[in-house]
Scaffold this motif. Structure first.
Motif, PDB file in Angstrom:
ATOM      1  N   GLY A 125       0.770  -1.054  -0.095  1.00 57.37           N
ATOM      2  CA  GLY A 125      -0.124  -0.010   0.062  1.00 57.37           C
ATOM      3  C   GLY A 125       0.686   1.187   0.091  1.00 57.37           C
ATOM      4  O   GLY A 125       0.096   2.485  -0.058  1.00 57.37           O
ATOM      5  N   TYR A 130      -3.243  -4.104   6.914  1.00 57.06           N
ATOM      6  CA  TYR A 130      -4.039  -2.761   6.379  1.00 57.06           C
ATOM      7  C   TYR A 130      -4.757  -2.194   7.807  1.00 57.06           C
ATOM      8  O   TYR A 130      -5.524  -1.100   7.527  1.00 57.06           O
ATOM      9  CB  TYR A 130      -5.143  -3.129   5.249  1.00 57.06           C
ATOM     10  N   SER A 178      -6.232  -7.872  -3.852  1.00 54.86           N
ATOM     11  CA  SER A 178      -5.691  -7.170  -5.122  1.00 54.86           C
ATOM     12  C   SER A 178      -5.875  -8.077  -6.433  1.00 54.86           C
ATOM     13  O   SER A 178      -6.201  -9.160  -6.472  1.00 54.86           O
ATOM     14  CB  SER A 178      -4.075  -7.001  -5.023  1.00 54.86           C
ATOM     15  N   ARG A 182      -3.484  -3.785  -8.285  1.00 51.71           N
ATOM     16  CA  ARG A 182      -4.152  -2.779  -7.818  1.00 51.71           C
ATOM     17  C   ARG A 182      -4.884  -3.286  -6.515  1.00 51.71           C
ATOM     18  O   ARG A 182      -5.917  -4.369  -6.336  1.00 51.71           O
ATOM     19  CB  ARG A 182      -5.275  -2.707  -8.830  1.00 51.71           C
ATOM     20  N   LEU A 183      -4.935  -2.594  -5.529  1.00 52.81           N
ATOM     21  CA  LEU A 183      -5.454  -2.980  -4.199  1.00 52.81           C
ATOM     22  C   LEU A 183      -6.950  -2.673  -4.281  1.00 52.81           C
ATOM     23  O   LEU A 183      -7.158  -1.644  -4.830  1.00 52.81           O
ATOM     24  CB  LEU A 183      -4.675  -2.250  -2.892  1.00 52.81           C
ATOM     25  N   THR A 184      -7.543  -3.508  -3.911  1.00 53.22           N
ATOM     26  CA  THR A 184      -8.998  -3.638  -3.890  1.00 53.22           C
ATOM     27  C   THR A 184      -9.645  -3.809  -2.707  1.00 53.22           C
ATOM     28  O   THR A 184      -9.311  -4.281  -1.692  1.00 53.22           O
ATOM     29  CB  THR A 184      -9.761  -4.292  -5.060  1.00 53.22           C
ATOM     30  N   GLY A 237      -7.870  -2.046  -0.490  1.00 52.36           N
ATOM     31  CA  GLY A 237      -7.880  -0.535  -1.072  1.00 52.36           C
ATOM     32  C   GLY A 237      -8.529   0.505  -0.230  1.00 52.36           C
ATOM     33  O   GLY A 237      -8.330   1.641  -0.461  1.00 52.36           O
ATOM     34  N   ASP A 238      -9.423   0.172   0.580  1.00 50.63           N
ATOM     35  CA  ASP A 238     -10.094   0.884   1.512  1.00 50.63           C
ATOM     36  C   ASP A 238      -9.652   1.336   2.688  1.00 50.63           C
ATOM     37  O   ASP A 238     -10.044   2.362   3.357  1.00 50.63           O
ATOM     38  CB  ASP A 238     -11.679   0.324   1.881  1.00 50.63           C
ATOM     39  N   VAL A 279      -3.729   3.074   3.180  1.00 51.50           N
ATOM     40  CA  VAL A 279      -3.634   2.946   1.590  1.00 51.50           C
ATOM     41  C   VAL A 279      -4.262   4.547   1.260  1.00 51.50           C
ATOM     42  O   VAL A 279      -3.283   5.311   0.410  1.00 51.50           O
ATOM     43  CB  VAL A 279      -4.148   2.136   0.990  1.00 51.50           C
ATOM     44  N   ARG A 280      -5.471   4.835   1.494  1.00 41.16           N
ATOM     45  CA  ARG A 280      -6.144   6.062   0.875  1.00 41.16           C
ATOM     46  C   ARG A 280      -5.378   7.217   1.482  1.00 41.16           C
ATOM     47  O   ARG A 280      -5.122   8.122   0.662  1.00 41.16           O
ATOM     48  CB  ARG A 280      -7.500   6.077   1.654  1.00 41.16           C
ATOM     49  N   ARG A 312      -3.334   2.962  -4.051  1.00 35.35           N
ATOM     50  CA  ARG A 312      -3.720   1.563  -4.678  1.00 35.35           C
ATOM     51  C   ARG A 312      -3.041   0.844  -5.571  1.00 35.35           C
ATOM     52  O   ARG A 312      -3.222  -0.407  -5.746  1.00 35.35           O
ATOM     53  CB  ARG A 312      -5.161   1.684  -4.980  1.00 35.35           C
TER      54      ARG A 312
END
Length: 263
Positions: A48, A180, A203, A228-230, A234-235, A239-240, A245
Protein backbone atom coordinates in the motif's frame (compact mmCIF):
# COMPACT_ATOMS: atom_id res chain seq x y z
CA UNK A 1 4.84 -4.26 0.85
CA UNK A 2 4.93 -7.67 2.45
CA UNK A 3 8.51 -8.82 2.10
CA UNK A 4 7.74 -12.50 1.58
CA UNK A 5 10.33 -14.50 -0.27
CA UNK A 6 10.31 -18.14 -1.22
CA UNK A 7 13.41 -20.24 -1.64
CA UNK A 8 11.89 -21.28 -4.98
CA UNK A 9 12.57 -24.92 -4.17
CA UNK A 10 10.56 -27.32 -6.30
CA UNK A 11 11.22 -30.84 -5.07
CA UNK A 12 9.57 -33.23 -7.48
CA UNK A 13 9.74 -36.42 -5.43
CA UNK A 14 7.12 -39.08 -5.97
CA UNK A 15 7.83 -41.39 -2.99
CA UNK A 16 7.86 -40.97 0.81
CA UNK A 17 11.13 -39.99 2.43
CA UNK A 18 11.53 -43.34 4.17
CA UNK A 19 10.87 -45.53 1.12
CA UNK A 20 13.33 -47.14 -1.21
CA UNK A 21 13.11 -46.72 -4.96
CA UNK A 22 12.26 -49.69 -7.12
CA UNK A 23 15.89 -50.21 -8.17
CA UNK A 24 17.00 -50.68 -4.56
CA UNK A 25 18.23 -47.13 -4.07
CA UNK A 26 16.70 -44.54 -1.80
CA UNK A 27 14.48 -41.73 -3.06
CA UNK A 28 17.40 -39.32 -2.80
CA UNK A 29 19.74 -41.52 -4.85
CA UNK A 30 20.78 -40.16 -8.24
CA UNK A 31 21.59 -36.87 -9.92
CA UNK A 32 20.40 -33.58 -8.40
CA UNK A 33 20.70 -29.90 -9.24
CA UNK A 34 21.06 -26.83 -7.05
CA UNK A 35 20.50 -23.35 -8.49
CA UNK A 36 21.76 -20.33 -6.56
CA UNK A 37 21.25 -16.70 -7.44
CA UNK A 38 19.65 -13.41 -6.53
CA UNK A 39 17.23 -10.83 -7.81
CA UNK A 40 17.15 -7.08 -7.40
CA UNK A 41 13.95 -5.12 -7.79
CA UNK A 42 12.25 -1.80 -7.13
CA UNK A 43 9.00 -2.23 -5.21
CA UNK A 44 6.81 -0.39 -2.67
CA UNK A 45 8.38 -0.14 0.81
CA UNK A 46 5.37 -1.99 2.22
CA UNK A 47 1.95 -3.10 1.00
CA UNK A 48 0.00 0.00 0.00
CA UNK A 49 2.98 2.37 0.12
CA UNK A 50 3.42 5.12 -2.46
CA UNK A 51 7.17 5.19 -1.82
CA UNK A 52 9.51 2.76 -3.56
CA UNK A 53 12.68 1.05 -2.44
CA UNK A 54 15.47 -0.92 -4.14
CA UNK A 55 15.38 -4.41 -2.63
CA UNK A 56 17.03 -7.82 -3.11
CA UNK A 57 16.20 -11.43 -2.32
CA UNK A 58 17.91 -14.82 -2.82
CA UNK A 59 16.90 -17.39 -5.42
CA UNK A 60 17.43 -21.03 -4.44
CA UNK A 61 16.08 -24.00 -6.37
CA UNK A 62 16.69 -27.67 -5.57
CA UNK A 63 15.45 -30.68 -7.47
CA UNK A 64 16.20 -34.01 -9.07
CA UNK A 65 17.81 -33.95 -12.49
CA UNK A 66 15.49 -35.32 -15.13
CA UNK A 67 12.32 -33.99 -13.48
CA UNK A 68 10.94 -31.47 -15.96
CA UNK A 69 8.85 -28.56 -14.73
CA UNK A 70 7.25 -26.88 -17.74
CA UNK A 71 7.00 -23.45 -16.19
CA UNK A 72 7.95 -21.65 -12.98
CA UNK A 73 7.33 -18.10 -11.84
CA UNK A 74 9.17 -15.90 -9.37
CA UNK A 75 5.85 -15.60 -7.54
CA UNK A 76 5.71 -19.33 -6.79
CA UNK A 77 6.26 -20.26 -3.17
CA UNK A 78 8.66 -23.06 -2.33
CA UNK A 79 6.72 -26.21 -3.17
CA UNK A 80 6.91 -29.98 -2.73
CA UNK A 81 4.83 -32.12 -5.09
CA UNK A 82 2.82 -34.90 -3.48
CA UNK A 83 0.98 -35.73 -6.71
CA UNK A 84 2.36 -35.15 -10.21
CA UNK A 85 0.46 -36.36 -13.27
CA UNK A 86 2.18 -34.10 -15.78
CA UNK A 87 -0.72 -31.75 -16.50
CA UNK A 88 -1.71 -31.60 -12.81
CA UNK A 89 0.49 -31.08 -9.75
CA UNK A 90 -0.63 -30.84 -6.12
CA UNK A 91 1.46 -30.48 -3.00
CA UNK A 92 2.60 -28.40 -0.05
CA UNK A 93 3.99 -24.88 -0.27
CA UNK A 94 5.47 -22.22 1.97
CA UNK A 95 7.47 -19.02 2.16
CA UNK A 96 9.18 -16.81 4.70
CA UNK A 97 7.68 -13.44 5.61
CA UNK A 98 10.29 -10.83 6.42
CA UNK A 99 9.73 -8.07 9.00
CA UNK A 100 7.51 -5.33 7.56
CA UNK A 101 8.59 -1.84 8.64
CA UNK A 102 5.92 0.65 7.56
CA UNK A 103 8.11 3.54 8.75
CA UNK A 104 5.02 5.38 10.05
CA UNK A 105 5.13 6.52 13.66
CA UNK A 106 2.57 4.76 15.81
CA UNK A 107 1.93 1.75 13.56
CA UNK A 108 2.91 -1.74 14.65
CA UNK A 109 5.34 -3.58 12.36
CA UNK A 110 5.04 -7.23 11.36
CA UNK A 111 7.56 -9.69 12.76
CA UNK A 112 9.53 -12.33 10.88
CA UNK A 113 7.44 -15.42 10.22
CA UNK A 114 6.20 -17.75 7.53
CA UNK A 115 3.18 -18.77 5.46
CA UNK A 116 2.57 -22.48 4.88
CA UNK A 117 -0.14 -24.43 3.10
CA UNK A 118 -0.72 -26.08 -0.25
CA UNK A 119 -0.69 -25.49 -3.99
CA UNK A 120 -2.31 -26.90 -7.10
CA UNK A 121 -1.49 -26.21 -10.72
CA UNK A 122 -2.97 -27.30 -14.02
CA UNK A 123 -1.84 -27.06 -17.65
CA UNK A 124 -4.97 -26.91 -19.87
CA UNK A 125 -2.67 -26.45 -22.89
CA UNK A 126 1.05 -26.71 -23.59
CA UNK A 127 1.42 -22.93 -23.24
CA UNK A 128 -0.77 -22.06 -20.24
CA UNK A 129 -0.39 -22.76 -16.52
CA UNK A 130 -3.04 -22.11 -13.86
CA UNK A 131 -1.80 -22.09 -10.26
CA UNK A 132 -3.41 -21.52 -6.86
CA UNK A 133 -1.76 -21.35 -3.44
CA UNK A 134 -3.57 -21.22 -0.07
CA UNK A 135 -1.28 -20.31 2.83
CA UNK A 136 -1.73 -19.84 6.59
CA UNK A 137 0.37 -17.27 8.42
CA UNK A 138 2.63 -18.30 11.28
CA UNK A 139 3.97 -15.77 13.81
CA UNK A 140 3.99 -12.76 11.45
CA UNK A 141 0.19 -12.91 11.22
CA UNK A 142 -2.62 -15.39 11.85
CA UNK A 143 -4.52 -14.89 8.61
CA UNK A 144 -5.14 -16.96 5.50
CA UNK A 145 -4.23 -15.83 1.97
CA UNK A 146 -4.97 -17.38 -1.43
CA UNK A 147 -2.91 -16.36 -4.47
CA UNK A 148 -4.23 -17.15 -7.97
CA UNK A 149 -2.31 -16.82 -11.24
CA UNK A 150 -2.58 -17.74 -14.90
CA UNK A 151 0.56 -17.58 -17.04
CA UNK A 152 0.81 -17.95 -20.80
CA UNK A 153 4.34 -18.71 -21.94
CA UNK A 154 6.19 -19.24 -25.19
CA UNK A 155 9.78 -19.64 -26.38
CA UNK A 156 10.47 -16.81 -28.83
CA UNK A 157 14.04 -17.96 -29.54
CA UNK A 158 16.33 -20.77 -28.35
CA UNK A 159 16.72 -20.25 -24.61
CA UNK A 160 14.46 -17.18 -24.49
CA UNK A 161 11.01 -17.45 -22.91
CA UNK A 162 8.32 -14.78 -22.59
CA UNK A 163 5.48 -15.19 -20.09
CA UNK A 164 2.62 -13.05 -18.81
CA UNK A 165 -0.78 -13.31 -17.20
CA UNK A 166 -3.28 -12.08 -14.60
CA UNK A 167 -3.00 -12.41 -10.81
CA UNK A 168 -5.40 -12.10 -7.90
CA UNK A 169 -5.08 -12.36 -4.14
CA UNK A 170 -7.83 -13.10 -1.60
CA UNK A 171 -7.29 -12.87 2.14
CA UNK A 172 -9.05 -13.38 5.46
CA UNK A 173 -9.92 -10.60 7.90
CA UNK A 174 -6.99 -11.53 10.18
CA UNK A 175 -4.58 -11.16 7.26
CA UNK A 176 -6.13 -7.85 6.19
CA UNK A 177 -5.99 -6.54 9.75
CA UNK A 178 -2.28 -7.38 10.03
CA UNK A 179 -1.37 -5.47 6.86
CA UNK A 180 -4.06 -2.81 6.50
CA UNK A 181 -5.83 -2.44 9.87
CA UNK A 182 -5.40 0.65 12.05
CA UNK A 183 -6.43 0.24 15.68
CA UNK A 184 -7.70 3.07 17.88
CA UNK A 185 -4.32 3.41 19.60
CA UNK A 186 -2.48 3.34 16.26
CA UNK A 187 -4.85 5.96 14.86
CA UNK A 188 -4.20 8.25 17.84
CA UNK A 189 -0.42 7.85 17.49
CA UNK A 190 -0.17 8.06 13.69
CA UNK A 191 -2.92 10.46 12.69
CA UNK A 192 -4.50 7.88 10.38
CA UNK A 193 -8.20 7.12 10.56
CA UNK A 194 -9.14 4.03 12.56
CA UNK A 195 -9.86 1.08 10.25
CA UNK A 196 -11.01 -2.48 10.92
CA UNK A 197 -10.98 -4.43 7.62
CA UNK A 198 -12.89 -7.58 6.80
CA UNK A 199 -11.82 -10.37 4.49
CA UNK A 200 -12.10 -10.29 0.70
CA UNK A 201 -10.18 -9.63 -2.49
CA UNK A 202 -6.86 -8.00 -1.66
CA UNK A 203 -5.60 -7.21 -5.15
CA UNK A 204 -5.88 -7.93 -8.85
CA UNK A 205 -3.16 -7.36 -11.38
CA UNK A 206 -0.92 -8.63 -14.13
CA UNK A 207 2.69 -9.71 -14.39
CA UNK A 208 5.21 -10.77 -16.99
CA UNK A 209 8.78 -11.90 -17.44
CA UNK A 210 11.45 -12.60 -20.03
CA UNK A 211 13.97 -15.30 -19.13
CA UNK A 212 17.14 -16.14 -21.01
CA UNK A 213 19.12 -19.33 -20.50
CA UNK A 214 22.51 -17.87 -21.37
CA UNK A 215 24.32 -21.20 -20.90
CA UNK A 216 23.48 -24.67 -19.59
CA UNK A 217 24.22 -23.35 -16.10
CA UNK A 218 23.34 -19.63 -16.17
CA UNK A 219 19.79 -18.25 -16.41
CA UNK A 220 18.93 -14.55 -16.33
CA UNK A 221 15.67 -12.66 -16.51
CA UNK A 222 13.74 -9.42 -16.23
CA UNK A 223 10.26 -9.14 -14.74
CA UNK A 224 7.53 -6.63 -13.98
CA UNK A 225 4.31 -6.72 -11.95
CA UNK A 226 1.35 -4.40 -11.44
CA UNK A 227 -1.35 -4.89 -8.83
CA UNK A 228 -4.33 -2.79 -7.82
CA UNK A 229 -5.34 -2.97 -4.17
CA UNK A 230 -9.08 -3.52 -3.96
CA UNK A 231 -11.82 -4.20 -1.43
CA UNK A 232 -10.78 -4.02 2.23
CA UNK A 233 -7.13 -3.44 1.27
CA UNK A 234 -7.85 -0.54 -1.08
CA UNK A 235 -10.24 1.06 1.44
CA UNK A 236 -7.65 1.08 4.24
CA UNK A 237 -6.78 4.51 5.67
CA UNK A 238 -3.13 3.45 5.41
CA UNK A 239 -3.58 3.23 1.64
CA UNK A 240 -6.06 6.08 1.09
CA UNK A 241 -4.38 8.66 3.33
CA UNK A 242 -0.68 7.80 3.10
CA UNK A 243 -0.24 5.39 0.21
CA UNK A 244 -1.53 4.28 -3.18
CA UNK A 245 -3.80 1.53 -4.48
CA UNK A 246 -1.49 1.15 -7.50
CA UNK A 247 1.52 -1.08 -6.79
CA UNK A 248 4.35 -1.58 -9.28
CA UNK A 249 7.41 -3.85 -9.25
CA UNK A 250 10.25 -4.23 -11.75
CA UNK A 251 13.49 -6.15 -11.45
CA UNK A 252 16.19 -8.46 -12.78
CA UNK A 253 17.57 -11.79 -11.59
CA UNK A 254 20.17 -14.44 -12.34
CA UNK A 255 20.95 -17.99 -11.18
CA UNK A 256 23.80 -20.47 -11.57
CA UNK A 257 23.04 -24.20 -11.63
CA UNK A 258 25.25 -26.83 -9.98
CA UNK A 259 24.97 -30.58 -10.45
CA UNK A 260 25.77 -33.30 -7.93
CA UNK A 261 25.07 -36.99 -7.27
CA UNK A 262 23.87 -38.70 -4.09
CA UNK A 263 24.43 -42.43 -3.43
Amino acid sequence: MRKAFALSATLLLAVPAYAQAGDGGYWWSGDWYLSLGAEGFVAPKYKGSKDYLLQASPLISLGKAGNVTRFTSRNDSASFSLYDAGDVRVGVAGRFVMPDDKDIKGLDDLEFGAEVGGFAEYYPTDWLRLRAEVLQGIRSHSGLVADLAADAFTDVAPGVRVSAGPRASIASSDYMDAYYGVSASEAAASGLSEYDPGGGVQSVGVGGAVTWQATDKITTGVFAEYSRLTGPAGDSSLVRERGSRNQFLIGVGATYRFGFTLP
